[in-house]
Design a protein around this motif. Structure first.
Motif, PDB file in Angstrom:
ATOM      1  N   ILE A   1       0.595  -1.608  -0.340  1.00 45.28           N
ATOM      2  CA  ILE A   1      -0.046   0.336  -0.094  1.00 45.28           C
ATOM      3  C   ILE A   1       0.723   1.476  -0.247  1.00 45.28           C
ATOM      4  N   VAL A   2       2.676   0.785  -0.099  1.00 45.60           N
ATOM      5  CA  VAL A   2       2.374   2.364   0.334  1.00 45.60           C
ATOM      6  C   VAL A   2       3.057   2.511  -0.681  1.00 45.60           C
ATOM      7  N   ARG A   3       3.911   1.858  -1.832  1.00 47.54           N
ATOM      8  CA  ARG A   3       4.207   2.103  -3.019  1.00 47.54           C
ATOM      9  C   ARG A   3       2.467   2.952  -3.742  1.00 47.54           C
ATOM     10  N   ILE A   4       1.757   2.274  -3.702  1.00 48.91           N
ATOM     11  CA  ILE A   4       0.333   2.483  -3.624  1.00 48.91           C
ATOM     12  C   ILE A   4       0.048   3.902  -4.122  1.00 48.91           C
ATOM     13  N   LEU A   5       0.678   4.387  -2.751  1.00 46.15           N
ATOM     14  CA  LEU A   5       0.298   5.768  -1.827  1.00 46.15           C
ATOM     15  C   LEU A   5       0.693   7.314  -2.595  1.00 46.15           C
ATOM     16  N   PHE A   6       2.167   6.008  -2.866  1.00 43.86           N
ATOM     17  CA  PHE A   6       3.399   7.577  -3.754  1.00 43.86           C
ATOM     18  C   PHE A   6       2.831   7.240  -5.145  1.00 43.86           C
ATOM     19  N   ASP A   7       2.382   6.140  -5.357  1.00 40.38           N
ATOM     20  CA  ASP A   7       1.333   6.534  -6.982  1.00 40.38           C
ATOM     21  C   ASP A   7       0.293   7.407  -6.971  1.00 40.38           C
ATOM     22  N   THR A   8      -0.918   7.134  -6.070  1.00 41.27           N
ATOM     23  CA  THR A   8      -1.352   8.296  -6.609  1.00 41.27           C
ATOM     24  C   THR A   8      -1.812   9.518  -6.063  1.00 41.27           C
ATOM     25  N   GLN A   9      -0.672   9.594  -4.976  1.00 43.08           N
ATOM     26  CA  GLN A   9      -0.698  10.779  -4.731  1.00 43.08           C
ATOM     27  C   GLN A   9      -0.913  12.427  -5.472  1.00 43.08           C
ATOM     28  N   GLY A  10      -0.317  12.076  -7.264  1.00 39.70           N
ATOM     29  CA  GLY A  10      -0.879  13.186  -8.024  1.00 39.70           C
ATOM     30  C   GLY A  10      -1.911  13.185  -8.067  1.00 39.70           C
ATOM     31  N   VAL A  11      -3.250  12.299  -7.698  1.00 37.74           N
ATOM     32  CA  VAL A  11      -5.079  11.960  -8.265  1.00 37.74           C
ATOM     33  C   VAL A  11      -5.500  13.401  -7.369  1.00 37.74           C
ATOM     34  N   PHE A  12      -5.167  13.933  -6.293  1.00 38.57           N
ATOM     35  CA  PHE A  12      -5.382  15.207  -5.851  1.00 38.57           C
ATOM     36  C   PHE A  12      -4.900  16.410  -6.684  1.00 38.57           C
ATOM     37  N   PHE A  13      -3.301  16.464  -6.975  1.00 38.01           N
ATOM     38  CA  PHE A  13      -3.238  17.662  -7.209  1.00 38.01           C
ATOM     39  C   PHE A  13      -4.055  18.038  -8.784  1.00 38.01           C
ATOM     40  N   ALA A  14      -4.488  17.118  -9.148  1.00 32.99           N
ATOM     41  CA  ALA A  14      -5.230  16.935 -11.030  1.00 32.99           C
ATOM     42  C   ALA A  14      -6.300  17.182 -10.718  1.00 32.99           C
ATOM     43  N   ILE A  15      -6.851  16.580  -9.305  1.00 34.43           N
ATOM     44  CA  ILE A  15      -8.488  17.223  -9.105  1.00 34.43           C
ATOM     45  C   ILE A  15      -8.158  18.310  -8.745  1.00 34.43           C
TER      46      ILE A  15
END
Length: 956
Positions: free
Chosen positions: A96-110
């Protein structure tokens, strides 16, 4: 705040450098480095949250998304520390640690795809669907291109390199999107917001990209200089969030923000429309075993896009309906509304605006130049002022005068500049309002004039003892001595001017006002000059601004009223004391008559016994002094018998002058001023002499160190004004007797009691306290008034006002030489009916008269006396009725009427301790009435009886 954050950031950088130099990649150094990175991330999250709290509109969800993106990285880094520093393992590929690193950009995109036109602080349905679409794109990309391969065949160098480069590609893509959005937004406010995000993402893409590449591809451990590549962007973000503040938008910027940008809208729709295609391209590359998962993601993406289009169409339809309704509302609005293009032509005009301009057809005005629709004089007057206002603030509002069919019409115009250079004009005819305003101002002027001329203070104040006064009328200077500004400046301490004894009264009234009851209090105020006045304060609680209640009230000076009340109370008190004194005098005179009678008899029997005679004479002296005190009480209570005459007051004053001067000390200068043409008065001369003597002696005693004593007479007119200020005074013509001294004076408290019996300020043994009481009683019984004016160390003045009469002054008749008692024949053989309810006094009277040869018949009541008189035989007539005046049941006067009705030849001799309203009207003895004042001696009794009987004989 941003300075503190900058200092904290500098401290963190210094600590990080110190850790690199001291610990390096050791376990401790790695732990410290990760901790500092985590702390920097937490600081950035906290500042972003604070920025969200103070933001408005779109900036609030924007900062929330930034905070969530940073927080996601922080949580992921916390997991990274767990694996690296505690387990000393490499983070698993599917952790889940790698998944969190990979998806942090979602919130900036939103944050980048938030609807700029709405500029709303809330997430609506469209924004929520857009967010889900962006999340699906991110998830499908990582899932299809990385995680599927990991789960199928494990990780290899190619997939790790893909992850590293894809991470950088995402960061760079976000930077590009942020730059594009920054360029396309139409307001400075949003441009600054997204420009800051673009700067942060650029710094993060460069520094974090280098750090990620070195640490992932080259396997460099934590604790090197590359760690600053993670820390620095977070600290830069924290400083940016702390420094950022919501700018104040101009009216023009607000108008621009509300207009839709077709370019920005198209870019946003295209980007979101590409999302399903991206998901489709990813799904096409998946194997058969993952096709179902891919189709599910594609279905969700397509549904989100379809729902997004449906919601958008619904909103557009509703917007079109709102535009139609707005247009209808504008057409039917009472205010005139028009839109003028940048060329100066009307593009829209409603009916009210056409009517305001004096035109009947609104459509005919569309396409016309606005300057052609107005009078040239109106255009010339307002054009310059309007252009300056539009150029400075983008809007103008003010009054103008429009000529409608040649008639000037006062109008209010509001003009707002549009982004395309045109303007929106709203106009309103304010003729009726101006007329109403004029009437209101006239009414306010009249009300203010009334408020400021009435003899009362009007005020508005907050509730409570320390409430602020909002307004006070100018009368405060006349009444309190303070100007309105002085009073308002210290109004929270206004209670310091209240007399200390009256604070409780005001507190009770204030408590009542807090319960929304009426404020009512009478209390004393200490004026600016130190003088104390009485005021009546009445106020009502009214609603104030922001539901803050206020009091509106008036304060009236009631000092004169209080003085009159005090005078009236004193008058009533004196009247009550007088009734008490009269009652005591009646009974005491009976006892003194007995004492004086038996004392005289004892003196006759004590011939030849010097020692016994001396003792009896002392008793006689004491009885005589007691009789004198009783006479003074009767004078105060107005129960003494008067024998009034028409007098010349000047004659009495001048006649007493020599005697009074002999009473003065050498250091007292006495001046007598007898004004000419002083009118006549009707009073008992002996009593008036007593008044003058008492006042002069009191004035002498008030000047122990010498001074000036003045006795003055004059005519006086007491009018209605004087009568209002002095209770019980009747307006009319009077003669005034004034006695003034320059002595020690009296306080107000002393003046309030000086006429009360036995009240004295002299030392023990120097006065009985009945002198001024006697004066008061004589003046009141004579129909006059007495007032005293005194101040400590400034002397005293007594003024006596006696009613002036138009009758001629009676000439004093020379008294005939009195016949010696020894030569009178005081014995007799007549029959006397004695009526007295006091047994001892009746026995004494019978003994004295019987000893002189009279035939005395006794009765202890009027009823018994009437029965004895009616039972007498014709040959035994009664010659004299000797009766007490005050008896239980029938009075002596009523008894005399009944006896005389049966035997007209009977003569009557009254005896009493006081006679008020019994045999004398107001104490004035009627002509022909024989009266013997108690206490009397046996010799006085025998002499008076003989005198009355002789009158009977001579009257035959």
């Amino acid at each position: 705040m941003h300075r503190k954050v900058a200092i904290i950031a500098a401290v963190l950088v210094v600590l990080h450098v110190g850790e690199i130099l001291l610990s390096g990649t050791s376990p401790t150094g790695s732990l410290v480095a990760n901790t500092l990175q985590l702390f920097a991330c937490g600081l950035a999250v906290a500042m972003a949250c604070k920025a969200s709290q103070r933001a408005r509109g779109l900036a609030r969800p924007f900062w929330s998304m930034v905070a969530l993106g940073l927080a996601t990285w922080g949580v992921a880094n916390l997991g990274w520390m767990y694996y690296e520093n505690l387990l000393h393992f490499v983070v698993p590929p599917l952790s889940i640690v790698r998944i969190l690193f990979d998806t942090q950009g979602v919130f900036f995109a939103i944050a980048l795809f938030l609807d700029k036109e709405k500029d709303s602080p809330r997430f609506d349905v469209e924004t929520l669907l857009d967010s889900v679409q962006i999340a699906i794109v991110f998830f499908s990309g990582f899932f299809g291109l990385y995680y599927v391969q990991v789960m199928s065949g494990g990780t290899n160098a190619a997939t790790d390199a893909f992850m590293t480069w894809s991470y950088q590609v995402i960061n760079v893509s976000l930077v590009v999107l942020a730059v594009i959005v920054t360029i396309m937004v139409r307001t400075k406010r949003l441009r600054a917001l997204y420009g800051g995000l673009a700067a942060f993402l650029a710094i993060n893409a460069v520094l974090a990209g280098i750090a990620d590449y070195v640490q992932s591809v080259r396997n460099v451990q934590t604790g090197t200089w590359y760690d600053l590549g993670w820390t620095t962007p977070f600290l830069a973000c924290a400083i940016w969030a702390a420094w950022w503040h919501e700018p104040v938008q101009s009216t023009q910027e607000i108008a621009i923000a509300k207009q839709k940008s077709l370019g920005a809208l198209a870019f946003r729709n295209v980007m979101l429309g590409v999302a399903p295609l991206i998901v489709l391209s990813v799904v096409a590359q998946l194997g058969a075993e993952w096709r179902r998962m891919g189709l599910l993601l594609l279905s969700i993406s397509v549904l989100c896009y379809a729902a997004r289009l449906a919601v958008s169409q619904f909103h557009e339809a509703r917007s079109a309906e709102m535009v139609r309704r707005d247009t209808l509302a504008m057409d039917s609005a009472m205010d005139g509304m028009a839109i003028v293009s940048a060329e100066g032509k009307y593009t829209y005009v409603n009916a009210a605006y056409a009517q305001l301009m004096g035109h009947s057809n609104a459509r005919a005005m569309v396409g016309q130049y606005w300057v052609e629709m107005h009078s040239p004089s109106d255009v010339k007057t307002a054009e310059k002022q309007i252009r300056e206002g539009l150029g400075r603030e983008g809007r103008w509002f003010g009054p103008v005068t429009i000529r409608r069919n040649g008639v000037p019409v006062p109008t209010e115009i509001s003009i707002t500049k549009l982004p395309d250079g045109g303007v929106v004009t709203i106009g309103r005819d304010v003729s009726e309002r101006d007329q109403a305003e004029k009437f209101r101002k006239d009414a306010e002027t009249k009300y203010q004039t009334l408020v400021e001329q009435v003899a009362a203070i009007s005020y508005i104040a907050e509730l409570g003892m320390d409430g602020q006064w909002i307004y006070v009328s100018p009368q405060v200077e006349t009444m309190f001595g303070f100007t309105a500004d002085e009073w308002l400046a210290e109004s929270r301490q206004w209670t310091k001017h209240i007399h200390p004894e009256d604070h409780k009264i005001v507190e009770i009234a204030e408590d009542a006002s807090k319960r929304s009851e009426r404020f009512q209090a009478e209390y004393r105020i200490v004026r600016k000059d130190g003088r104390v006045i009485w005021v009546s304060d009445t106020a009502a609680v009214v609603p104030g601004s922001d539901s803050h209640p206020l009091m509106e009230g008036i304060i009236v000076d009631i000092t004169d009223k209080k003085q009159l009340e005090g005078q009236l109370q004193q008058s009533r008190r004196m009247e009550a004391v007088g009734r008490l004194a009269g009652g005591i005098a009646h009974d005491f005179n009976n006892l003194l008559t007995i004492i004086k009678g038996y004392t005289e008899l004892a003196l006759i029997r004590a011939k030849g016994m010097p020692e016994l005679r001396s003792d009896v004479e002392r008793i006689e002296d004491a009885a005589e002094r007691a009789a004198g005190l009783v006479r003074q009480l009767l004078a105060f209570s107005r129960r003494q018998v008067m024998q009034p005459k028409v007098l010349d007051l000047n004659g009495i004053v001048v006649g007493l002058d020599k005697l009074l001067r002999r009473l003065m000390d050498e250091d007292i200068q006495m001046v007598t001023v007898a004004n000419e043409a002083v009118g006549a008065i009707k009073a008992d001369p002996g009593q008036i002499e007593q008044v003058i003597m008492n006042l002069v002696v009191n004035a002498r005693d008030a000047m122990p160190s010498g001074g000036r004593l003045t006795v003055e007479t004059s005519n006086a007119e007491l009018d209605e004004t004087y009568a209002r200020d002095h209770a019980s005074v009747k307006p009319g013509k009077y003669v005034m007797l004034a006695v003034s001294d320059t002595g020690i004076g009296m306080s107000a408290d002393t003046v309030a009691h000086i006429f009360e019996p036995f009240y004295t300020t002299k030392e023990n043994g120097r006065g009985t306290g009945l002198g001024l009481s006697t004066v008061y009683g004589i003046v009141k019984q004579s129909g006059g008034y007495i007032w005293v004016y005194s101040e400590l160390n400034h002397g005293t003045t007594f003024k006596v006002y006696l009613p002036r009469v138009e009758e001629a002054v009676e000439t004093a008749v020379a008294a005939k030489p009195a016949e010696p008692v020894a030569t009178k024949e005081l014995s007799g053989r007549e029959t006397i009916l004695l009526v007295e309810d006091e047994p001892e006094l009746r026995e004494l009277t019978r003994t004295v008269l019987a000893g002189r040869g009279y035939n005395v018949i006794e009765a202890m009541s009027a009823e018994g006396a009437e029965r004895l008189a009616s039972d007498r035989r014709d040959g035994a007539k009664i010659h004299l009725l000797l009766t007490d005046v005050i008896m239980p049941g029938v009075s002596g006067r009523e008894l005399a009427k009944r006896v005389v009705a049966r035997q007209p030849s009977v003569r009557v001799l009254y005896m009493s301790g006081y006679t008020y309203n019994v045999i004398a009207e107001n104490g004035t003895l009627e002509r022909g009435v024989a009266f013997l004042q108690k206490p009397f001696t046996p010799s006085a009794l025998v002499e008076k009886v003989r005198e009355v009987l002789d009158m009977v004989v001579s009257g035959r």
